[in-house]
Design a protein around this motif. Sequence first.
Motif, mmCIF file in Angstrom:
data_model
loop_
_atom_site.group_PDB
_atom_site.id
_atom_site.type_symbol
_atom_site.label_atom_id
_atom_site.label_comp_id
_atom_site.label_asym_id
_atom_site.label_seq_id
_atom_site.Cartn_x
_atom_site.Cartn_y
_atom_site.Cartn_z
ATOM 1 N N ALA A 93 2.576 -4.226 -3.986
ATOM 2 C CA ALA A 93 1.474 -5.063 -3.487
ATOM 3 C C ALA A 93 1.354 -5.000 -1.967
ATOM 4 O O ALA A 93 0.249 -5.037 -1.428
ATOM 5 C CB ALA A 93 1.675 -6.512 -3.940
ATOM 6 N N LYS A 94 2.473 -4.875 -1.280
ATOM 7 C CA LYS A 94 2.474 -4.816 0.182
ATOM 8 C C LYS A 94 2.212 -3.404 0.717
ATOM 9 O O LYS A 94 2.100 -3.212 1.924
ATOM 10 C CB LYS A 94 3.809 -5.328 0.732
ATOM 11 C CG LYS A 94 4.011 -6.814 0.503
ATOM 12 C CD LYS A 94 5.390 -7.254 0.941
ATOM 13 C CE LYS A 94 5.607 -8.728 0.628
ATOM 14 N NZ LYS A 94 6.987 -9.140 0.919
ATOM 15 N N GLY A 95 2.131 -2.427 -0.185
ATOM 16 C CA GLY A 95 1.845 -1.063 0.230
ATOM 17 C C GLY A 95 3.061 -0.272 0.684
ATOM 18 O O GLY A 95 2.922 0.813 1.243
ATOM 19 N N PHE A 96 4.254 -0.801 0.431
ATOM 20 C CA PHE A 96 5.474 -0.100 0.819
ATOM 21 C C PHE A 96 5.877 0.964 -0.201
ATOM 22 O O PHE A 96 6.705 1.824 0.086
ATOM 23 C CB PHE A 96 6.644 -1.074 0.982
ATOM 24 C CG PHE A 96 6.433 -2.097 2.068
ATOM 25 C CD1 PHE A 96 5.939 -1.734 3.313
ATOM 26 C CD2 PHE A 96 6.737 -3.424 1.848
ATOM 27 C CE1 PHE A 96 5.752 -2.674 4.313
ATOM 28 C CE2 PHE A 96 6.557 -4.379 2.842
ATOM 29 C CZ PHE A 96 6.059 -3.995 4.073
ATOM 30 N N LEU A 97 5.313 0.875 -1.397
ATOM 31 C CA LEU A 97 5.689 1.747 -2.503
ATOM 32 C C LEU A 97 4.444 2.055 -3.310
ATOM 33 O O LEU A 97 3.621 1.155 -3.543
ATOM 34 C CB LEU A 97 6.710 0.996 -3.368
ATOM 35 C CG LEU A 97 7.527 1.707 -4.414
ATOM 36 C CD1 LEU A 97 8.376 2.803 -3.784
ATOM 37 C CD2 LEU A 97 8.420 0.716 -5.147
ATOM 38 N N LEU A 98 4.275 3.304 -3.713
ATOM 39 C CA LEU A 98 3.154 3.668 -4.574
ATOM 40 C C LEU A 98 3.392 3.114 -5.969
ATOM 41 O O LEU A 98 4.533 2.997 -6.425
ATOM 42 C CB LEU A 98 3.009 5.185 -4.642
ATOM 43 C CG LEU A 98 2.662 5.891 -3.334
ATOM 44 C CD1 LEU A 98 2.701 7.398 -3.531
ATOM 45 C CD2 LEU A 98 1.297 5.448 -2.835
#
Length: 69
Positions: free
Chosen positions: A45-50
């Motif tokens: 959700a935070k964009g740290f992981l696809l």
Amino acid sequence: EAIGAGACVRWGPSTDMSVARLKALYPTHADYVAKVKKVTNDNVAKGFLLKADGDAQIAAAEMSAVGDW
């Protein structure tokens, strides 16, 4: 073979834990999987992981033996 500080760049930091500590953190397999899902979904959700990588991480947790004491 010991892995030096340079390995953190490639694989990230790690911390050795005793079985007693692991049991305290993850008393059951379901508890472990729930915790992995929460942190993984937060990171997606935070964009740290696809999402695809998050799904793979969750699948690996589900197939692991962590918490099957």
